[in-house]
Write an enzyme that holds these catalytic residues in place. Structure first.
Site, PDB file in Angstrom:
ATOM      1  N   GLN A   1      -0.022  -8.462  -1.267  1.00 37.69           N
ATOM      2  CA  GLN A   1      -0.650  -9.704  -0.803  1.00 37.69           C
ATOM      3  C   GLN A   1       0.307 -10.557   0.030  1.00 37.69           C
ATOM      4  O   GLN A   1      -0.095 -11.154   1.029  1.00 37.69           O
ATOM      5  CB  GLN A   1      -1.160 -10.533  -1.994  1.00 37.69           C
ATOM      6  CG  GLN A   1      -2.323  -9.907  -2.744  1.00 37.69           C
ATOM      7  CD  GLN A   1      -3.612  -9.837  -1.922  1.00 37.69           C
ATOM      8  OE1 GLN A   1      -3.873 -10.675  -1.056  1.00 37.69           O
ATOM      9  NE2 GLN A   1      -4.406  -8.820  -2.186  1.00 37.69           N
TER      10      GLN A   1
ATOM     11  N   GLN B   1       6.076 -14.372 -12.312  1.00 44.25           N
ATOM     12  CA  GLN B   1       5.805 -15.696 -11.727  1.00 44.25           C
ATOM     13  C   GLN B   1       6.268 -16.856 -12.616  1.00 44.25           C
ATOM     14  O   GLN B   1       6.691 -17.894 -12.111  1.00 44.25           O
ATOM     15  CB  GLN B   1       4.314 -15.841 -11.401  1.00 44.25           C
ATOM     16  CG  GLN B   1       3.885 -14.965 -10.224  1.00 44.25           C
ATOM     17  CD  GLN B   1       2.398 -15.040  -9.917  1.00 44.25           C
ATOM     18  OE1 GLN B   1       1.688 -15.878 -10.462  1.00 44.25           O
ATOM     19  NE2 GLN B   1       1.934 -14.147  -9.058  1.00 44.25           N
TER      20      GLN B   1
ATOM     21  N   HIS C   1      -4.281 -14.906  -8.030  1.00 44.22           N
ATOM     22  CA  HIS C   1      -4.920 -14.439  -9.265  1.00 44.22           C
ATOM     23  C   HIS C   1      -4.583 -15.494 -10.313  1.00 44.22           C
ATOM     24  O   HIS C   1      -3.457 -16.011 -10.335  1.00 44.22           O
ATOM     25  CB  HIS C   1      -4.357 -13.061  -9.634  1.00 44.22           C
ATOM     26  CG  HIS C   1      -4.868 -12.488 -10.931  1.00 44.22           C
ATOM     27  ND1 HIS C   1      -6.177 -12.632 -11.350  1.00 44.22           N
ATOM     28  CD2 HIS C   1      -4.247 -11.764 -11.893  1.00 44.22           C
ATOM     29  CE1 HIS C   1      -6.315 -12.011 -12.520  1.00 44.22           C
ATOM     30  NE2 HIS C   1      -5.160 -11.485 -12.864  1.00 44.22           N
TER      31      HIS C   1
HETATM   32  P1  NAD Z   1       3.379  -6.608  -5.257  1.00 45.79           P
HETATM   33  O1  NAD Z   1       3.860  -5.937  -6.486  1.00 45.79           O
HETATM   34  O2  NAD Z   1       2.775  -5.795  -4.172  1.00 45.79           O
HETATM   35  O3  NAD Z   1       4.566  -7.430  -4.541  1.00 45.79           O
HETATM   36  C1  NAD Z   1       5.584  -8.008  -5.232  1.00 45.79           C
HETATM   37  C2  NAD Z   1       6.558  -8.710  -4.292  1.00 45.79           C
HETATM   38  O4  NAD Z   1       7.274  -9.674  -5.050  1.00 45.79           O
HETATM   39  C3  NAD Z   1       7.583  -7.796  -3.661  1.00 45.79           C
HETATM   40  O5  NAD Z   1       7.870  -8.266  -2.364  1.00 45.79           O
HETATM   41  C4  NAD Z   1       8.811  -8.003  -4.559  1.00 45.79           C
HETATM   42  O6  NAD Z   1       9.976  -7.748  -3.882  1.00 45.79           O
HETATM   43  C5  NAD Z   1       8.655  -9.478  -4.871  1.00 45.79           C
HETATM   44  N1  NAD Z   1       9.321  -9.887  -6.106  1.00 45.79           N
HETATM   45  C6  NAD Z   1       9.319  -9.254  -7.293  1.00 45.79           C
HETATM   46  N2  NAD Z   1      10.027  -9.960  -8.197  1.00 45.79           N
HETATM   47  C7  NAD Z   1      10.456 -11.078  -7.546  1.00 45.79           C
HETATM   48  C8  NAD Z   1      11.241 -12.196  -7.925  1.00 45.79           C
HETATM   49  N3  NAD Z   1      11.714 -12.314  -9.162  1.00 45.79           N
HETATM   50  N4  NAD Z   1      11.492 -13.159  -6.983  1.00 45.79           N
HETATM   51  C9  NAD Z   1      11.008 -13.060  -5.734  1.00 45.79           C
HETATM   52  N5  NAD Z   1      10.268 -12.019  -5.323  1.00 45.79           N
HETATM   53  C10 NAD Z   1      10.014 -11.040  -6.217  1.00 45.79           C
HETATM   54  O7  NAD Z   1       2.398  -7.788  -5.710  1.00 45.79           O
HETATM   55  P2  NAD Z   1       0.857  -7.956  -5.330  1.00 45.79           P
HETATM   56  O8  NAD Z   1       0.093  -6.782  -5.840  1.00 45.79           O
HETATM   57  O9  NAD Z   1       0.744  -8.355  -3.912  1.00 45.79           O
HETATM   58  O10 NAD Z   1       0.458  -9.186  -6.255  1.00 45.79           O
HETATM   59  C11 NAD Z   1       0.791 -10.515  -5.912  1.00 45.79           C
HETATM   60  C12 NAD Z   1      -0.255 -11.443  -6.488  1.00 45.79           C
HETATM   61  O11 NAD Z   1      -1.513 -11.173  -5.829  1.00 45.79           O
HETATM   62  C13 NAD Z   1      -0.503 -11.254  -7.962  1.00 45.79           C
HETATM   63  O12 NAD Z   1      -0.794 -12.512  -8.521  1.00 45.79           O
HETATM   64  C14 NAD Z   1      -1.732 -10.368  -7.997  1.00 45.79           C
HETATM   65  O13 NAD Z   1      -2.471 -10.499  -9.191  1.00 45.79           O
HETATM   66  C15 NAD Z   1      -2.493 -10.917  -6.815  1.00 45.79           C
HETATM   67  N6  NAD Z   1      -3.489 -10.022  -6.230  1.00 45.79           N
HETATM   68  C16 NAD Z   1      -3.146  -8.744  -5.897  1.00 45.79           C
HETATM   69  C17 NAD Z   1      -4.083  -7.921  -5.288  1.00 45.79           C
HETATM   70  C18 NAD Z   1      -3.720  -6.530  -4.832  1.00 45.79           C
HETATM   71  O14 NAD Z   1      -4.583  -5.842  -4.347  1.00 45.79           O
HETATM   72  N7  NAD Z   1      -2.477  -6.052  -4.951  1.00 45.79           N
HETATM   73  C19 NAD Z   1      -5.391  -8.394  -5.036  1.00 45.79           C
HETATM   74  C20 NAD Z   1      -5.695  -9.717  -5.353  1.00 45.79           C
HETATM   75  C21 NAD Z   1      -4.731 -10.518  -5.949  1.00 45.79           C
END
Ligand code: NAD
Ligand code: MG
Length: 328
Positions: free
Chosen positions: A27, A85, A106
């Site tokens: 995202q 988070q 989310h």
């Molecule tokens: P992801 O796992 O794809 O990405 C995680 C990112 O966060 C990476 O860039 C990682 O390097 C970074 N990260 C990890 N730990 C960190 C820290 N301590 N400090 C700073 N950066 C850090 O995550 P995602 O799937 O995109 O999910 C992000 C949010 O979006 C979540 O709340 C998820 O529920 C929501 N969401 C995801 C989707 C989906 O399809 N993946 C859909 C809707 C909502």
């Protein structure tokens, strides 16, 4: 039902203001690039030395450490994995400007009280109903992934307006933004991925595959039937619902669907779905997942290894490698 479209959005409320995107995964990357292309001032907050940092810079974005990225930002979007988070909020909390907005994709951490935001902040949700790469691709094509919007805390009196401007910036308002609550988004999202989208569909596919293989049919034929062909059906459902699927499948397939489908997903399955929903609503699932993370994810990793070691994965890998147009 309250649905907002582009005409309902006042982007001016975000003009000249900075948006900090924490995390650059599925995202985070999509939101950051779409907002930048929509003309907003975007800064990405990441851990130094992590793999996402050079990627975000190569994409032309400004990158800072999270506590520097949030300074001066009107919106701080938490787009790291849900279970990091809480610690990330604690690390940046004192650096966030008075009256800024926290934005989530989310509702997990707010709904299950893993983050207790400062009372001067707005707390909003823009949850795209699709994965990040689709959020990006649809935006680039001039379309958008529909989103949900919610306001948990409205300290500025402007929280909904701000969230909608962000939703417009990532392209969501082109498809429509439906108003919800953090509770409804969190509970329906978890239920959808557990019962249908991820948990339900994959178990159905694997059970069908294994039933055919056990009965002596070739695994490759079983794979094509139960896994590969799923895409055709999903595309029809996505484009035109049950009606479009029925227009394109044979009458024999339709009769088999109507008479046998309800025997597969029977009352027992519906009762189990209700149990799974109850575990989400009463916090059982959230407590379990939070504890699993706190103890190092060993059970999660074990289950993941088992999932990827199944026969269907070996058979599928071989077959997919022959279809070099697939991005596998
Ligand atoms: P992801 O796992 O794809 O990405 C995680 C990112 O966060 C990476 O860039 C990682 O390097 C970074 N990260 C990890 N730990 C960190 C820290 N301590 N400090 C700073 N950066 C850090 O995550 P995602 O799937 O995109 O999910 C992000 C949010 O979006 C979540 O709340 C998820 O529920 C929501 N969401 C995801 C989707 C989906 O399809 N993946 C859909 C809707 C909502
Ligand atoms: Mg599964």
């Amino acid at each position: 039902m309250q649905m907002y479209s582009e005409a309902d959005v006042d982007s001016a409320c975000l003009e000249g203001k900075r948006i900090a995107i924490l995390g650059y995964g599925s995202q985070g990357r999509a939101h950051a690039l779409n907002l930048k292309d929509s003309g907003f001032d975007v800064v990405v907050g990441l851990r130094p030395g992590g793999p996402s940092w050079p990627r975000a810079e190569a994409d032309g974005l400004q990158v800072r450490e999270p506590k520097d990225a949030v300074k001066g930002a009107a919106i701080v979007a938490f787009l790291t994995p849900d279970l990091v988070q809480g610690a990330l909020y604690e690390a940046v909390r004192s650096e966030i400007d008075q009256g800024s907005a926290l934005l989530f994709a989310h509702g997990f951490n707010i709904h299950f009280k893993q983050i207790a935001p400062r009372s001067d902040l707005d707390v909003v949700l823009i949850a795209p109903k699709g994965p990040g790469d689709l959020v990006r691709r649809q935006y680039e094509e001039g379309h958008g992934v529909p989103c949900l919007v919610a306001v948990e805390q409205d300290s500025s009196g402007n929280a909904l307006k701000l969230a909608l401007a962000y939703g417009q910036g990532i392209g969501g308002a082109r498809a429509g933004v439906i108003e919800t609550t953090f509770a409804e988004e969190t509970e329906t999202d978890l239920f959808g991925e557990q019962a249908v989208l991820c948990g339900g569909v994959t178990e159905l596919v694997v059970a069908g595959f294994e039933t055919l293989v056990k009965a002596g049919y070739q695994p490759e034929v079983a794979y094509y039937e139960c896994m590969h062909e799923l895409k055709l059906i999903v595309d029809l459902l996505h484009e035109g619902g049950l009606r479009k699927m029925h227009e394109f499948i044979s009458e024999t397939a339709a009769y088999g669907d109507l008479t046998r489908g309800p025997r597969i997903v029977d009352d027992h399955v519906r009762e189990t779905m209700q149990e799974v929903l109850t575990e989400i609503q009463d916090g059982t699932f959230a407590r379990e997942w939070i504890a699993e993370n706190a103890s190092g994810q060993s059970e999660y990793k074990r289950l993941m290894n088992d999932d990827l070691a199944q026969q269907i994965e070996k058979v599928g890998g071989d077959l997919r490698s022959r279809m070099d147009w697939l991005e596998n």
